[in-house]
Write an enzyme that holds these catalytic residues in place. Structure first.
Site, PDB file in Angstrom:
ATOM      1  N   CYS A  78       0.888  -1.180   0.000  1.00  0.00           N
ATOM      2  CA  CYS A  78       0.000   0.000   0.000  1.00  0.00           C
ATOM      3  C   CYS A  78       0.913   1.213   0.000  1.00  0.00           C
ATOM      4  O   CYS A  78       0.987   1.957   0.972  1.00  0.00           O
ATOM      5  CB  CYS A  78      -0.912  -0.015   1.223  1.00  0.00           C
ATOM      6  SG  CYS A  78      -1.877  -1.534   1.426  1.00  0.00           S
TER       7      CYS A  78
ATOM      8  N   GLY B  26       5.101   6.269  -1.182  1.00  0.00           N
ATOM      9  CA  GLY B  26       6.300   5.481  -1.421  1.00  0.00           C
ATOM     10  C   GLY B  26       7.371   5.533  -0.357  1.00  0.00           C
ATOM     11  O   GLY B  26       8.408   4.872  -0.485  1.00  0.00           O
ATOM     12  N   GLY B  27       7.154   6.302   0.720  1.00  0.00           N
ATOM     13  CA  GLY B  27       8.220   6.529   1.699  1.00  0.00           C
ATOM     14  C   GLY B  27       8.805   5.268   2.301  1.00  0.00           C
ATOM     15  O   GLY B  27      10.030   5.101   2.361  1.00  0.00           O
TER      16      GLY B  27
ATOM     17  N   CYS C 171      -1.058   4.711  10.756  1.00  0.00           N
ATOM     18  CA  CYS C 171      -0.763   6.021  11.350  1.00  0.00           C
ATOM     19  C   CYS C 171      -1.956   6.456  12.203  1.00  0.00           C
ATOM     20  O   CYS C 171      -2.379   7.607  12.156  1.00  0.00           O
ATOM     21  CB  CYS C 171      -0.441   7.056  10.274  1.00  0.00           C
ATOM     22  SG  CYS C 171      -1.759   7.312   9.065  1.00  0.00           S
TER      23      CYS C 171
END
Length: 432
Positions: free
Chosen positions: A253, A257-258, A372
């Site tokens: 997911c 892209g971090g 998060c």
């Protein structure tokens, strides 16, 4: 259009139309000719009013004795924010401009109504929040976080814990960058950031993180791909993942892209697939990978609940869609958009993703589940349910040195180290 009209439009687009505050503001600023100071004031008024909406409305409500249109209520919100929280803006200036906007949009009667409410409000002391009897109700108004969220935090963290979370999420977030260790050491990057006149302090929380101050996106070092913007709590996924140099990894997911790109920076002889359900976000991931000058990756659209992935993986990251309650400081409108009834739907989606993804994990492979948010149903409950539903999956302990932690999952609370609220769980697929 003057600055406060722009603030009213931006605020209305977020609270009434479901716009994202950062996108609305960026688009508005990009299309305007505002000076730097005015851009800062516009941003402060919009973010500040969104962040304090429930508190503002608690204080202004006693002075509203006539029926108002939605735009008039929004105008009151942004003006009360300026009166109460912005010392740099004189009260008379904020009120006069609000009255002029009201006249322009609704005629003399609208201007008179706004003037009367604001003049009365300015003369009287603020209502005392301490008079609210309910602990959760009082904390909700103090911090402008809906009561159902406060109640959930109280159930799982106690009222003191809930208070700590709520107040921490109303603090200004620190800005962190992630060192692109495939190309530069953190020590060298700190030195070069300082040479550019930016603030740069190596973080004690994560070994690639640097706390920064200044216009880092304008830095030549950013353009050169030597760092990425990422909160330090999000970087801790890489600590839990513990990628090895030749690993084959999936970030399921991924957008923007971090986490997958962080992993890619650690696997010089490996490969990372970065996939996301939203096709329009795929170019964003590709752009970041190209900016960082990384190789050994593929980016493609895929629905993590059903996609047939091209290979088996040593390690998989599932940074799942969630309620986002841990990033309220950065996306203040989330607190009002989320409803208690949304959680069950999110939990079902999270488990559906994990159920599909685990089929592409090699025996002995590691799966990281992260969110998060700060919600037990999406975090610990999902982790235990996933393990119980799959007898080939087990918890796998990991270490977070900064938190003196070793275990299979960790809820990071924002008051612990000034980070975003974040949850990380690590699983291993049993060997056959």
């Amino acid at each position: 259009m003057q600055l406060r009209e722009m603030a009213l439009d931006a605020y209305s687009r977020v609270v009434d139309e479901g716009g994202f505050s950062n996108i609305v503001l960026n688009d508005m600023i990009r299309s305007s000719d505002l000076a730097s100071n005015d851009r800062g004031l516009l941003t402060e008024i919009v973010y500040g009013t969104i962040s304090k909406k429930l508190t503002i409305q608690f204080h202004i409500r006693p002075f509203i004795r006539t029926k108002l249109k939605r735009w008039q209520r929004n105008l009151l919100d942004i003006t009360v924010y300026q009166i109460v929280w912005l010392d740099r803006v004189p009260n008379y200036a904020a009120i006069n401009e609000a009255v002029e906007i009201a006249k322009k949009r609704g005629g003399p009667l609208a201007g008179k109504a706004i003037n009367g409410i604001l003049r009365s409000f300015e003369r009287e002391p603020l209502q005392d929040v301490a008079h609210i009897r309910s602990e959760t109700g009082r904390l909700s108004i103090e911090t402008s976080i809906p009561e159902w969220i406060i109640s959930h935090w109280k159930t799982h963290h106690g009222i003191d814990g809930a208070r700590g979370i709520a107040h921490a999420l109303n603090n200004r977030p620190k800005l962190y960058v992630r060192t692109n260790t495939a190309r530069i050491t953190r020590k060298e990057l700190v030195s070069r950031l300082l040479d550019e006149g930016l603030g740069a302090i190596p973080s004690d929380i994560q070994k690639d993180a640097i706390e920064v101050k200044g216009e880092v996106l304008q830095s030549a070092l950013y353009e050169q791909g030597l760092f990425s913007i990422q909160d330090v709590s999000s970087m801790l996924v890489n600590d839990a993942l513990s990628p090895q140099p030749d690993d084959i990894i999936l970030d399921a997911c991924s957008a923007p892209g971090g986490k997958g790109l962080h992993a890619l920076e650690k696997v010089p002889h490996g490969h990372v697939d970065l996939s996301d359900i939203h096709e329009h976000k795929i170019p964003l991931i590709e752009q970041q990978a190209e900016r960082l000058e990384l190789t050994g990756y593929d980016v493609f659209q895929g629905d993590a609940t059903r996609t047939v992935y091209p290979r088996q993986y040593d390690r998989i990251i599932v940074d799942a869609p969630c309620s986002g309650l841990g990033v309220i400081r950065r996306k203040p409108e989330i607190r009002y958009e989320r409803k208690a009834e949304d959680i069950d739907t999110l939990v079902d989606l999270q488990l559906e993703i994990l159920s599909n993804i685990k089929n592409y994990l090699k025996p002995g492979g590691v799966l990281i589940y992260s969110t998060c948010t700060i919600h037990q149903m999406e975090n610990e409950n999902v982790a235990y349910t996933f393990m119980k539903q799959n007898d080939d999956i087990e918890f796998d302990p990991f270490v977070l040195e900064a938190f003196d932690f070793e275990g299979p999952y960790r809820q990071i609370l924002p008051q612990e180290a000034g980070t975003d609220g974040f949850f990380i769980a690590r699983f291993r697929k049993k060997e056959k």
